[in-house]
Design an enzyme around this catalytic site. Structure first.
Site, PDB file in Angstrom:
ATOM      1  N   CYS A  82       3.674  19.724 -11.338  1.00 38.44           N
ATOM      2  CA  CYS A  82       4.737  18.987 -12.000  1.00 38.44           C
ATOM      3  C   CYS A  82       4.803  17.588 -11.387  1.00 38.44           C
ATOM      4  O   CYS A  82       4.872  17.444 -10.163  1.00 38.44           O
ATOM      5  CB  CYS A  82       6.073  19.715 -11.819  1.00 38.44           C
ATOM      6  SG  CYS A  82       7.487  18.798 -12.481  1.00 38.44           S
ATOM      7  N   CYS A  85       8.369  17.237  -9.342  1.00 35.21           N
ATOM      8  CA  CYS A  85       8.705  17.890  -8.064  1.00 35.21           C
ATOM      9  C   CYS A  85       7.497  18.435  -7.311  1.00 35.21           C
ATOM     10  O   CYS A  85       7.643  18.976  -6.219  1.00 35.21           O
ATOM     11  CB  CYS A  85       9.694  19.026  -8.312  1.00 35.21           C
ATOM     12  SG  CYS A  85       8.981  20.412  -9.231  1.00 35.21           S
ATOM     13  N   CYS A 130       9.522  22.879 -16.136  1.00 33.55           N
ATOM     14  CA  CYS A 130       9.263  23.299 -14.761  1.00 33.55           C
ATOM     15  C   CYS A 130      10.440  24.134 -14.270  1.00 33.55           C
ATOM     16  O   CYS A 130      11.593  23.732 -14.410  1.00 33.55           O
ATOM     17  CB  CYS A 130       9.082  22.059 -13.885  1.00 33.55           C
ATOM     18  SG  CYS A 130       8.931  22.416 -12.121  1.00 33.55           S
ATOM     19  N   CYS A 133      12.396  22.049 -11.206  1.00 33.88           N
ATOM     20  CA  CYS A 133      13.222  20.848 -11.404  1.00 33.88           C
ATOM     21  C   CYS A 133      13.775  20.724 -12.822  1.00 33.88           C
ATOM     22  O   CYS A 133      14.581  19.844 -13.085  1.00 33.88           O
ATOM     23  CB  CYS A 133      12.440  19.590 -11.039  1.00 33.88           C
ATOM     24  SG  CYS A 133      11.102  19.168 -12.183  1.00 33.88           S
ATOM     25  N   CYS A 153       0.961  23.395 -24.722  1.00 34.58           N
ATOM     26  CA  CYS A 153       0.603  22.029 -25.072  1.00 34.58           C
ATOM     27  C   CYS A 153       1.464  21.109 -24.208  1.00 34.58           C
ATOM     28  O   CYS A 153       2.662  20.971 -24.431  1.00 34.58           O
ATOM     29  CB  CYS A 153       0.864  21.814 -26.558  1.00 34.58           C
ATOM     30  SG  CYS A 153       0.261  20.261 -27.197  1.00 34.58           S
TER      31      CYS A 153
END
Length: 164
Positions: A82, A85, A130, A133, A153
């Protein structure tokens, strides 16, 4: 088919309306997944941490243009994190070329992704974010390869890649 003045005006109006909607969405209040996530920053801290494109995608659920992310063509062994984070979300072994213009995966790292129903644009889709976060990653569709049949996607700007 004959191009008429009416068709041009209607098409131009539709493009203008979609542009205004997209601009409104990307400048409205933060829209990242709601909830109590372990990794938290204020909106000002997110703005300082992320480049503008990543901020708009991760925090405002924007979408990057297709075929613009270098990660779409990333084929080395490694992990996709991510960009907000640094939590590991996807592994390169589960990445495939979907032809859509966005990095696509058929599965994610267990526990790394959450989902919500997305009804924007008059469609019902599954948005993925995510789990650490709440940052928007993209959407999941039921048209992927075996063994899951899923296609995650993902916006390239919402990821960072760490080679193995």
């Amino acid at each position: 088919m004959q191009l008429t003045r009416r068709a041009v005006l209607l098409g131009s109006s539709a493009v203008a309306a979609l542009s205004v909607f997209s601009l409104w969405r990307s400048t409205s209040q933060p829209r990242a997944a709601e909830g109590d996530f372990p990794f938290k920053l204020s909106d000002e801290e997110w703005k300082a941490k992320l480049d503008p494109a990543a901020y708009n995608v991760l925090r405002h659920e924007d979408t990057e243009r297709p075929f613009t992310s270098p990660l779409n063509d990333e084929h080395r062994a490694g992990k996709f994190h991510c960009a907000g984070c640094d939590q590991i979300l996807f592994e390169s072994e589960k990445k495939f070329d979907s032809g859509t213009g966005w990095p696509s995966f058929w599965d994610f790292v267990p526990g790394a992704i959450g989902s919500t129903e997305d009804t924007t644009l008059g469609l019902v889709r599954t948005e993925v974010h995510c789990s650490n976060c709440g940052g928007h990653q993209g959407h999941v569709f039921n048209d992927g390869p075996a063994p899951t049949g899923l296609r995650y996607c993902i916006n390239g700007v919402s990821l960072s890649f760490v080679a193995a």
